[in-house]
Design an enzyme around this catalytic site. Structure first.
Site, short mmCIF file in Angstrom:
data_model
loop_
_atom_site.label_atom_id
_atom_site.label_comp_id
_atom_site.label_asym_id
_atom_site.label_seq_id
_atom_site.Cartn_x
_atom_site.Cartn_y
_atom_site.Cartn_z
N ARG B 90 0.67 -1.16 -0.20
CA ARG B 90 0.16 0.06 0.11
C ARG B 90 0.96 1.30 -0.04
NH1 ARG B 90 -5.56 1.62 0.41
NH2 ARG B 90 -5.21 3.92 0.30
N ASP B 91 1.92 1.17 0.68
CA ASP B 91 3.05 2.36 0.79
C ASP B 91 3.37 2.64 -0.43
OD1 ASP B 91 2.56 2.34 3.52
OD2 ASP B 91 4.92 2.03 3.79
N LEU B 92 3.60 1.66 -1.35
CA LEU B 92 4.09 1.97 -2.71
C LEU B 92 3.13 2.97 -3.48
CD1 LEU B 92 5.30 -1.69 -3.97
CD2 LEU B 92 6.83 0.58 -3.44
N CYS B 95 2.12 6.37 -0.33
CA CYS B 95 3.20 7.52 0.21
C CYS B 95 4.08 8.16 -0.87
CB CYS B 95 4.17 6.73 0.85
SG CYS B 95 3.55 5.59 2.20
#
Lengths: 501, 134
Positions: B90-92, B95
């Site tokens: 999800r960070d990919l 963020c």
């Protein structure tokens, strides 16, 4: 009408005023043009009204009245003063009244038109079910929306089975009949992957569907799409015996077919498929056989492809669609390519017109389908019947909006095991109504386009609800071409149009 | 009608409906003073239908980011991924777009526009994200 939920009501008459145009008004009121698209064909002038999708022929007086409003609103008296000497006062007033009645013009004080956001009834019947009997394919076409760069579902990681089981297929048939409501005929389309990879289940499913139809006192109609490489004698015999409508995905002669429609080792499929397709065309005579061509930047030769498929091979109809792709792919058709494609479509449409004027079959199905919609005056609330009269079923029995979304969790609206998720279905329909597409609200082509394919929008913009803005100009030009063909036929051979009644 | 002739089926239906001599001219609702009807909402319509569609959806709001900055956003203080407030995949996607501590991703404008081309749904496809070599 295939999409069902169309706004096909005639405009409701209001109470006043009646005689003349606006005779009762005490202060001068101004008239202005409303939404329409004028076009010339067969030496006459026509009006395509939006959003009603009615086509009217204009005589010289009414045409002049409309032109008088080209520069902006004018009062009735001004128009009569300007055109009265030429056509006579009463003719001008009568024209104004008629144009008001069909809502080609209106009072400037009228509230801006709002789009009725009518959703279909909850029990809207299913007309066509597309059954993805397998998600596997023996070809590896570079541009494939199912396996290529723009795929929605990763079938290698997806837990859905590669082949639909007999049990799921039977449940799908039950689901189809249940959802078809009171309709006397259900249409079942077999699809893939490569459909014929699961011929065994396909055959049994068709037999089961016939049996069920008989029990229910209904009729069932079959069709399938194939790449043609797995056709063989027994398959063709079966297709002919069962009156299965067949569409072959093929991109034309060898040089265009082999560019993208290749086997996994990169070998072109033309030489392999050709003898099988010839055998199909020769032996399957119970239903007309169509070809479906995907156009790419590298294979943009419409006349040559059409000639090969229609005249050299003998397909009954040939339909073209530009490849669905995200922006910037190597095979994507882009700006100048669209113009080039449109030019070729227009040439072929002219040829279609020449045939139609002599009551001959031509076979360019893109024109014919649009003519039928123009003739009926279809004004679409949704671009297509996906999620409404048409649904796709994935190999595991999940029901998707259409075959292109089969297997996508985000686009599932139920399953054949547990029934339709009406809430999700209606949320989808509510969000995708053309009235929600602000981009479309000023476009005259929206009665026919309604924003275009959900799948195309999803691939291009990541949002099924977005209008396909990348081909707006192209759709408008193409619709204009088809309106002109329609007008020419209406003037010179109106009998031809009766087939669309 | 004398000056218009219905050509398609829809036009014929409209003509049957409004084309008879003396038939009413459809005039939309006019409010007092000749302007549009006060609310702009046609009688019987749901006022909700008049909402500006473009304002319905809000801005993109990331759901969270990794709270542990050292040694990097990719791992938590133990060197694993369990302590991150969002799954790493999800960070990919979140963020690098809006976070004040942007995740390092390839240059998607110029160098690697198709970096995530095979990753339509991060939950399913994150293993397919391409390796990029500058």
């Amino acid at each position: 009408m295939s999409t069902g939920a169309v706004n096909d009501a005639a405009p409701a008459p209001a109470a006043t005023p009646a005689a003349g145009v606006i005779a009762a008004a005490t202060e001068p009121v101004f008239l202005a043009q409303r939404e329409f698209h004028p076009f010339e064909a067969g030496g006459e002038t026509f009006l395509y009204l939006v959003p009603s999708a009615a086509v009217f022929y204009l005589d010289e007086a009414s045409h002049s009245v409309l032109q008088a409003l080209d520069r902006g609103p004018a009062s009735e008296d001004d128009i009569v003063a300007a055109l009265g000497p030429r056509f006579g006062e009463s003719a001008v007033r009568l024209s104004l009244g008629e144009l008001m009645r069909v809502q080609a013009i209106g009072l400037t004080t009228a509230a801006p038109e709002t789009f009725p956001r009518v959703l279909p009834q909850a029990n809207f019947p299913l007309t066509t079910m597309v059954l993805n009997v397998t998600n596997k394919c023996n070809l590896a076409c570079t541009y494939c929306y199912e396996y290529g760069e723009d795929k929605i579902v990763d079938t290698t990681c997806d837990p859905a089975p590669t082949y639909m089981s007999e049990e799921t297929a039977r449940q799908s048939v039950d689901f189809m009949f249940e959802q078809s409501g009171e309709l006397p005929v259900a249409h079942l389309t077999f699809f893939g992957g490569e459909t014929l990879l699961n011929f065994k289940v396909l055959k049994k499913t068709a037999a089961y569907a016939r049996e069920r139809a008989k029990e229910l006192g209904k009729d069932v109609d079959f069709s399938l799409t194939t790449n043609g490489t797995l056709l063989k004698e027994e398959v063709i015999e079966w297709l002919a015996e069962n009156r299965v409508g067949v569409t072959v995905s093929i991109d034309g002669p060898k040089e265009t077919q082999d560019k993208f429609r290749v086997f996994k080792n990169g070998m072109g499929s033309y030489d392999y498929a050709l003898p099988k397709i010839k055998m199909l065309l020769e032996r399957h005579r119970t239903r007309p056989i169509g070809a479906r061509v995907t156009l790419t930047r590298q294979t943009l030769d419409v006349p040559r492809i059409f000639n090969h498929l229609r005249n050299e091979l003998g397909f009954w109809e040939v339909g073209f669609a530009p490849v669905t792709t995200a922006d910037g792919r190597g095979y994507a058709i882009e700006d100048t390519g669209f113009d080039h494609m449109l030019g070729q479509f227009e040439e072929l449409a002219q040829e279609f017109l020449e045939f139609a004027l002599e009551d001959r079959h031509h076979g360019f199905s893109n024109v014919k389908e649009t003519l039928e919609e123009i003739h009926k005056g279809v004004s679409k609330a949704f671009p297509c019947g996906a999620g409404l009269g048409l649904m796709g079923v994935a190999t595991d029995g999940e029901v998707a909006l259409c075959h292109r979304f089969a297997g996508s969790d985000d686009h599932s609206i139920g399953s054949v095991h547990n029934g339709l998720d009406r809430k999700r279905q209606f949320e989808f329909l509510g969000r995708h109504h053309v009235a929600n597409k602000t981009d479309c609200s000023t476009c005259w082509a929206r009665p026919l386009c309604a924003g275009g394919c959900y799948h195309e929008a999803h691939v291009r913009y990541g949002d099924t609800g977005k209008a396909n803005l990348h081909y707006c100009d192209w759709i408008r030009s193409w619709t204009d071409t088809c309106l002109k063909v329609y007008g020419e036929i209406a003037v010179h051979n109106p009998g031809y149009l009766e087939q669309f009644d | 009608m004398d000056h218009l002739k219905a050509i398609n089926r829809k036009a014929q239906r409209i003509q049957e409906h409004v084309g008879a001599p003396g038939a009413a001219v459809p005039v939309p609702e006019v409010g007092p003073g000749g302007g549009p009807a006060a609310s702009g909402v046609p009688p019987g319509a749901d006022p909700g239908d008049m909402d500006v569609v473009g304002l319905e959806s809000g801005p993109h709001i990331p759901l969270g980011c990794s709270l542990v900055f050292a040694p990097g956003w990719e791992v938590d203080s133990t060197g694993g991924t369990a302590g991150l407030c969002q799954p790493v995949e999800r960070d990919l996607f979140d963020c690098h777009l809006a976070c004040f501590w942007p995740a390092h991703v390839p240059d998607q404008l110029n160098h690697a526009p198709d970096w995530t081309g095979k990753c339509a749904a991060a939950q399913k496809d994150w293993r397919k994200i391409d390796l990029i070599f500058p």
